[in-house]
Every structure is written in structure tokens, then in C-alpha cells.
Design an enzyme around this catalytic site. Structure first.
Site, mmCIF file in Angstrom:
data_model
loop_
_atom_site.group_PDB
_atom_site.id
_atom_site.type_symbol
_atom_site.label_atom_id
_atom_site.label_comp_id
_atom_site.label_asym_id
_atom_site.label_seq_id
_atom_site.Cartn_x
_atom_site.Cartn_y
_atom_site.Cartn_z
ATOM 1 N N ASP A 1 0.824 -1.214 0.000
ATOM 2 C CA ASP A 1 0.000 0.000 0.000
ATOM 3 C C ASP A 1 0.854 1.259 0.000
ATOM 4 O O ASP A 1 0.481 2.288 0.556
ATOM 5 C CB ASP A 1 -0.913 -0.015 1.238
ATOM 6 C CG ASP A 1 -2.007 1.037 1.174
ATOM 7 O OD1 ASP A 1 -2.515 1.423 2.256
ATOM 8 O OD2 ASP A 1 -2.342 1.498 0.051
ATOM 9 N N LYS B 1 2.634 3.489 -5.753
ATOM 10 C CA LYS B 1 2.022 2.510 -6.672
ATOM 11 C C LYS B 1 3.035 2.035 -7.717
ATOM 12 O O LYS B 1 2.963 0.913 -8.179
ATOM 13 C CB LYS B 1 0.779 3.106 -7.334
ATOM 14 C CG LYS B 1 -0.214 3.716 -6.323
ATOM 15 C CD LYS B 1 -0.462 2.809 -5.114
ATOM 16 C CE LYS B 1 -1.037 3.586 -3.935
ATOM 17 N NZ LYS B 1 -0.982 2.814 -2.659
ATOM 18 N N ASP C 1 -3.401 -2.931 -2.306
ATOM 19 C CA ASP C 1 -4.447 -1.910 -2.311
ATOM 20 C C ASP C 1 -4.346 -1.070 -3.597
ATOM 21 O O ASP C 1 -3.291 -1.041 -4.246
ATOM 22 C CB ASP C 1 -4.288 -0.996 -1.088
ATOM 23 C CG ASP C 1 -5.480 -0.059 -0.915
ATOM 24 O OD1 ASP C 1 -5.285 1.029 -0.353
ATOM 25 O OD2 ASP C 1 -6.594 -0.408 -1.361
ATOM 26 N N ASN C 2 -5.433 -0.416 -3.976
ATOM 27 C CA ASN C 2 -5.433 0.608 -5.026
ATOM 28 C C ASN C 2 -5.056 0.139 -6.414
ATOM 29 O O ASN C 2 -4.511 0.916 -7.207
ATOM 30 C CB ASN C 2 -4.469 1.750 -4.654
ATOM 31 C CG ASN C 2 -4.698 2.295 -3.284
ATOM 32 O OD1 ASN C 2 -3.826 2.219 -2.417
ATOM 33 N ND2 ASN C 2 -5.888 2.839 -3.054
ATOM 34 N N GLU D 1 -11.433 4.435 -0.577
ATOM 35 C CA GLU D 1 -11.797 4.777 0.802
ATOM 36 C C GLU D 1 -12.663 6.040 0.861
ATOM 37 O O GLU D 1 -12.361 7.055 0.253
ATOM 38 C CB GLU D 1 -10.539 4.970 1.664
ATOM 39 C CG GLU D 1 -9.449 5.822 1.058
ATOM 40 C CD GLU D 1 -8.404 5.004 0.320
ATOM 41 O OE1 GLU D 1 -8.727 3.918 -0.204
ATOM 42 O OE2 GLU D 1 -7.244 5.440 0.245
HETATM 43 O O1 LIG Z 1 -0.319 7.093 -2.573
HETATM 44 C C1 LIG Z 1 -0.935 6.315 -1.851
HETATM 45 N N1 LIG Z 1 -0.311 5.570 -0.936
HETATM 46 C C2 LIG Z 1 1.182 5.656 -0.816
HETATM 47 C C3 LIG Z 1 1.632 6.777 0.105
HETATM 48 C C4 LIG Z 1 3.125 6.993 0.016
HETATM 49 O O2 LIG Z 1 3.836 5.792 0.306
HETATM 50 C C5 LIG Z 1 5.255 5.963 0.289
HETATM 51 N N2 LIG Z 1 5.866 4.893 1.060
HETATM 52 C C6 LIG Z 1 5.380 4.382 2.204
HETATM 53 C C7 LIG Z 1 6.254 3.427 2.648
HETATM 54 C C8 LIG Z 1 7.317 3.348 1.741
HETATM 55 C C9 LIG Z 1 8.497 2.583 1.690
HETATM 56 N N3 LIG Z 1 9.363 2.771 0.684
HETATM 57 C C10 LIG Z 1 9.094 3.683 -0.301
HETATM 58 C C11 LIG Z 1 7.954 4.465 -0.311
HETATM 59 C C12 LIG Z 1 7.049 4.279 0.745
HETATM 60 C C13 LIG Z 1 -2.417 6.229 -1.950
HETATM 61 C C14 LIG Z 1 -3.090 7.203 -2.694
HETATM 62 C C15 LIG Z 1 -4.487 7.176 -2.809
HETATM 63 C C16 LIG Z 1 -5.196 8.203 -3.620
HETATM 64 C C17 LIG Z 1 -6.346 7.862 -4.332
HETATM 65 C C18 LIG Z 1 -7.025 8.816 -5.096
HETATM 66 C C19 LIG Z 1 -6.543 10.114 -5.126
HETATM 67 F F1 LIG Z 1 -7.196 11.039 -5.855
HETATM 68 C C20 LIG Z 1 -5.395 10.464 -4.433
HETATM 69 C C21 LIG Z 1 -4.722 9.515 -3.676
HETATM 70 C C22 LIG Z 1 -5.237 6.184 -2.156
HETATM 71 C C23 LIG Z 1 -4.564 5.214 -1.426
HETATM 72 O O3 LIG Z 1 -5.259 4.231 -0.772
HETATM 73 C C24 LIG Z 1 -3.160 5.213 -1.326
HETATM 74 O O4 LIG Z 1 -2.569 4.195 -0.610
HETATM 75 MG MG LIG Z 2 -3.977 2.619 -0.270
#
Ligand SMILES: O=C(NCCCOCn1ccc2cnccc21)c1cc(-c2ccc(F)cc2)cc(O)c1O
Ligand SMILES: [Mg+2]
Length: 214
Positions: free
Chosen positions: A141, A144, A169-170, A199
Site C-alpha cells: 500500500d 504505486k 491496495d489501489n 476509501e
Molecule cells: O499514494 C498512496 N499511498 C502511498 C503513500 C506513500 O507511500 C510511500 N511509502 C510508504 C512506505 C514506503 C516505503 N518505501 C518507499 C515508499 C514508501 C495512496 C493514494 C491514494 C489516492 C487515491 C485517489 C486520489 F485522488 C489520491 C490519492 C489512495 C490510497 O489508498 C493510497 O494508498
Molecule cells: Mg492505499
């Protein structure tokens, strides 16, 4: 008040949820994000799919990529069998700090190890750091575009056993097209799509469950 969205979520949890009651903390996050301000938690609809997979797998070792405020971390940790461990990786120090406090409020910090850093750097260290061999469940998650490279890295680090479940997810919104193509076409995975909604919104999203075949 509260300088960041995660801080405002934490404050709402501290003001409304029952200390030590994980379900009340989960409900508090969901009501805040459904009614006050959206946040990228897996949420209650997709959360029920996550719960069902955790209960089916009964994992001893779980890896989560992307902690954020710890919402899915709580959903997983509250369903783990005794002695099981959940390792969650978060890139953002501030998110990790908030997640630690939310997990503490829920009384779930003892089953969880939260590491701050890039998955690409941390994944190769996990076997030695935790004296473990294979993950039974991986919840993906984070970025992406990192879903596919990190899945390949997990394979290369010999962290997947025959039967290990990846839940992503997603895969529809924002989407992870390269990841989906890989797990749906590789002979090493049996993949299944669980349609749902993004969500807190009436927007299509879904989760992909992929079993590693070894
Ligand atoms: O971007 C999302 N999640 C990711 C966060 C950064 O994660 C970075 N990150 C976290 C550990 C980690 C470890 N290593 C590298 C990068 C690492 C994410 C985005 C949306 C979304 C849906 C529609 C929209 F209009 C805008 C956003 C929905 C979701 O459910 C998500 O999960
Ligand atoms: Mg997500």
C-alpha cells in the site's frame, strides 16, 4: 488546529476513541475521514476484505509496505494470532511518529515493528534483523510504482514461500498497471481481483490477492 492531516486524525482519535480498544480507534479514524477530511487509509469497505484475508491466512509473519497513520496496521494487528509479528515500513518520519501514537492508543504496539525508510533499502535487511525466513502475508500500500519492483525484490530476497499471499491496495485507483500485469500473467502467481470502492468515496477501486506458487 493540528499542523498536519495525520496530526488532526491523531487528535481526533485521542479525543474520541477508547484507549486500548482497537475497534473504537479504527471507527474513530473512519468517521473522521468520512465526515471531516479524506485521508488515504484503506478504509472500512476495503478494510473488510483485508480482515477476511488476514483471518483466512492466520499469518505468523506479516509485512506491510506503507504505514501512513497506522489504520491498516491496526486492522491487521488486531486479528493476528498470539506470537505473530507485523513489520510495517514507512518512508515519512512524521507519518511514522503519528502511526506509533495511534497504535499505542489502540494498545497494538506490542505486535508491531514500525521501520522508517525506503522499502528497497529495508527489505534486504529483514531476515537478519528479525531472524525470520518467509512472510506469510504482504500488504502492499505504498508508492504505486513501487509495487512491482518491490515484489521482485521480495522474490530475490527469498522472503516469499509457496502459499505466501500478497494483497495489494489501489490496483484500480490510483492504479498499479505494471504490477497487475505481472501477477496476472506470471506462472508463479495465482491472482484474484476483489472489487470495492476507494476509501470514503463512491469511486471504483479494488484489491488484488496474489498467491505465490514458489
Ligand atoms: O499514494 C498512496 N499511498 C502511498 C503513500 C506513500 O507511500 C510511500 N511509502 C510508504 C512506505 C514506503 C516505503 N518505501 C518507499 C515508499 C514508501 C495512496 C493514494 C491514494 C489516492 C487515491 C485517489 C486520489 F485522488 C489520491 C490519492 C489512495 C490510497 O489508498 C493510497 O494508498
Ligand atoms: Mg492505499
Amino acid at each position: 488546529s493540528g499542523k498536519s492531516r495525520p496530526m488532526r486524525i491523531l487528535q481526533y482519535v485521542q479525543n474520541t476513541a477508547v484507549q486500548g480498544d482497537a475497534n473504537s480507534v479504527i471507527s474513530a479514524v473512519d468517521s473522521y475521514c468520512a465526515n471531516v477530511e479524506w485521508a488515504m487509509n484503506v478504509g472500512d469497505k476495503k478494510g473488510e476484505i483485508l480482515d477476511a484475508v488476514v483471518l483466512d491466512v492466520r499469518p505468523r509473519w506479516v509485512l506491510e509496505l506503507g504505514t501512513y497513520c497506522g489504520y491498516s496496521t491496526m486492522r491487521i494487528a488486531r486479528l493476528l494470532p498470539p506470537g505473530a509479528r507485523l513489520i510495517t515500513l514507512e518512508m515519512n518520519h512524521h507519518y511514522a511518529q503519528v502511526a506509533k501514537q495511534i497504535l499505542g492508543h489502540a494498545g497494538l504496539d506490542s505486535q508491531v515493528d514500525l521501520l522508517v525508510g525506503a522499502s528497497s533499502a529495508l527489505i534486504p535487511q529483514l531476515k537478519k534483523k528479525f531472524d525470520m525466513d518467509k512472510f506469510d502475508l504482504v500488504f502492499i500500500d505504498h508508492w504505486k510504482t513501487s509495487y512491482l519492483p518491490d515484489t521482485k525484490l521480495l522474490e530475490e530476497c527469498d522472503l516469499l514461500a509457496s502459499g505466501t499471499v500478497l494483497l495489494a491496495d489501489n490496483v484500480t485507483c490510483p492504479g498499479a498497471p505494471e504490477y497487475l500485469h505481472y501477477v496476472r500473467n506470471s506462472p508463479r502467481y495465482k491472482s484474484l481481483y476483489f472489487p470495492s470502492q476507494l476509501e470514503y468515496l463512491r469511486v471504483e477501486d479494488g484489491m488484488e490477492k496474489s498467491v505465490f506458487l514458489g
